[in-house]
Design a protein around this motif. Structure first.
Motif, short mmCIF file in Angstrom:
data_model
loop_
_atom_site.label_atom_id
_atom_site.label_comp_id
_atom_site.label_asym_id
_atom_site.label_seq_id
_atom_site.Cartn_x
_atom_site.Cartn_y
_atom_site.Cartn_z
N GLU A 306 0.83 -1.21 0.00
CA GLU A 306 0.00 0.00 0.00
C GLU A 306 0.86 1.26 0.00
OE1 GLU A 306 -3.95 -1.71 2.37
OE2 GLU A 306 -2.51 -0.43 3.40
N THR A 307 1.94 1.22 0.77
CA THR A 307 2.82 2.39 0.84
C THR A 307 3.48 2.66 -0.51
OG1 THR A 307 3.25 2.03 3.20
CG2 THR A 307 4.86 3.35 1.98
N ALA A 308 3.94 1.60 -1.16
CA ALA A 308 4.58 1.76 -2.48
C ALA A 308 3.60 2.37 -3.48
CB ALA A 308 5.09 0.42 -2.97
N ILE A 309 2.36 1.92 -3.45
CA ILE A 309 1.35 2.45 -4.37
C ILE A 309 1.08 3.92 -4.05
CG2 ILE A 309 -1.07 2.28 -5.07
CD1 ILE A 309 -0.77 -0.80 -4.48
N ALA A 310 0.90 4.21 -2.75
CA ALA A 310 0.56 5.58 -2.34
C ALA A 310 1.65 6.57 -2.69
CB ALA A 310 0.29 5.61 -0.83
N GLU A 311 2.90 6.12 -2.65
CA GLU A 311 4.03 7.02 -2.93
C GLU A 311 4.05 7.50 -4.38
OE1 GLU A 311 7.44 4.86 -1.63
OE2 GLU A 311 7.29 5.56 0.45
N SER A 312 3.27 6.86 -5.22
CA SER A 312 3.21 7.28 -6.62
C SER A 312 2.22 8.42 -6.85
CB SER A 312 2.81 6.09 -7.50
OG SER A 312 3.76 5.05 -7.39
#
Length: 431
Positions: A306-312
């Motif tokens: 989720e964090t990796a997705i949100a960072e985009s």
């Protein structure tokens, strides 16, 4: 004239009396500086030796101890150096109660020590700011839904069954029957939506999940709207409008609190609808490109994913159309692909994870009966919910926002334990 710290701006140049506690103090020769709090805010009191009786100056400089309670009388003056913009030039102090050996001193304390003294830790400037932001989110929530024509409905806390068919429930005896602490008011809100059209609830929910992550509490508060005659995409639009509304309300009404927390408000100022949307399939492809080889189609996303997705993205992002097998029995399948459901999780920026989960609900009786069989949902505890599809069923949608995760994100707090007055954690039922 008695007043409160948050109202001193109305009394510049006037003599007022404030009931307060001493948060901290320092002195410089013939001047004592008192950091005062009264629950509405913090203000500095300045006591000049030449302006007060000797016993008052001695009281201010020597006798007053941290968290002693007092009435302070003085003149309100403007002070551009103060976050509040004002200070009080003290001419009289009446000691109400002298606190002795207050345990939380200005030095650093460990988290467990502070949690053991949560009933006192709430008085600190940082914790005060977090709770004021929490309060503003709650106030803005009621305002938003009232403006949108929603009716507030209170679902029960004691229930006869799980809302999602899970086993992570707190069991209790209800006289001679089994009962559980509610993990969601959603099923009851669906019934309410069939009576009132658009409804919302706000109350405590409980999860017997043995998790120790910074995102989890055992007891937490949920805002759960449910809307008749509303389909999936319309629900997403309402969700982004709501989240935008509460963020902008905090920016407008909690400036001092955000400053006290040293929150980077530039990241909040951008939080305005619309929000980006990606499907589960697109999210999975993105994760594969980022080197996450541990997740396959049909797997749920964890915090790192989720964090990796949100960072985009620089706004919250909807992840939609999860596999049917991952989600609750009541979610409406996509007519174009029944292997996925019309649902979405809203992922907050900056690594705060999911703050909303929602979906369009199944409205077809035959399909819901099929889901009941697949999930083994039998008995009177679920029969009433099935009847909602028998008598005037309509397309309807709903979602739940976790208050504490939302407070953590907006306030910029690392752990949700600081976002609720008295947190209940896996190892904590005190105070």
């Amino acid at each position: 004239m008695k007043t409160t710290i948050n109202q001193v701006y109305k009394h510049v140049g006037e003599e007022v009396t404030i009931g307060a506690w001493l948060a901290n103090k320092r002195s410089s020769g013939k001047i004592a500086f008192l950091q005062l709090r009264d629950g509405t805010g913090f203000i500095q009191g300045v006591v000049v030796k030449s302006d007060v009786e000797e016993e008052i100056f001695d009281l201010a400089k020597k006798q007053l101890t941290q968290e002693s309670s007092l009435y302070v009388t003085g003149i309100i003056v403007e002070d551009t150096r103060s976050p509040l913009g004002y200070e009080i030039q003290v001419n009289h102090i009446e000691l109400i109660h002298e606190a002795v050996d207050y345990p939380i001193t200005p030095k650093n304390h460990g988290t467990e020590f502070l949690m053991d003294h949560r009933h006192l830790w709430l008085r600190s400037k940082k914790q005060h700011a977090i709770m004021k932001i929490r309060n503003e989110i709650i106030r803005a929530t009621y305002e938003f839904y009232n403006q949108q024509g929603f009716v507030k409905v209170d679902p029960p806390i004691l229930t006869g069954a799980s809302a999602e068919g899970t086993t992570e429930l707190f069991h209790t005896k209800y006289f001679d029957e089994d009962a559980y602490l509610s993990q969601s008011g959603q099923l009851y809100m669906e019934a309410a939506a069939m009576a009132f059209g658009k409804v919302f609830s706000f109350g405590p929910t409980f999860r017997a999940e043995k998790s120790k992550t910074r995102r989890h509490l055992i007891e937490f508060w949920m805002i759960e709207p449910e809307m008749a005659f509303m389909e999936h995409e319309e629900s997403l639009e309402l969700q982004e409008q709501y989240v935008s509304y509460i963020v902008q309300a905090v920016l407008k009404n909690c400036k001092m609190e955000l400053q006290a927390l040293e929150r980077d408000i530039s990241k909040l100022e951008n939080i305005k609808a619309p929000f980006p949307r990606i499907t589960y399939d697109d999210a999975l492809s993105f994760l594969k490109e980022q080197g996450f080889d541990d997740v396959e189609w049909g797997d749920d996303f964890g915090a790192p994913h989720e964090t990796a997705i949100a960072e985009s993205f620089d706004k919250p992002v909807f992840i939609t159309h999860y596999p049917t097998k991952l989600k609750a029995f009541y979610m409406q399948p996509d007519s174009d692909n029944p292997d996925v459901v019309l649902c979405a999780d809203l992922i907050a920026p900056e690594g705060y994870g999911e703050i909303i989960g929602g979906s369009q609900r199944i409205d077809d009786l035959e399909l819901m009966e099929q889901r009941y069989k697949e999930h083994g949902l039998t008995g009177p505890a679920y029969e009433w919910y099935l009847e909602l599809r028998k008598y005037g069923s309509v397309p309807h949608s709903g979602f739940g926002l976790g208050l504490e995760r939302t407070v953590a994100w907006i306030a910029g707090i690392e752990h949700v334990r600081e976002t609720i007055p008295f947190p209940r954690l896996l190892n904590r039922l005190y105070p």
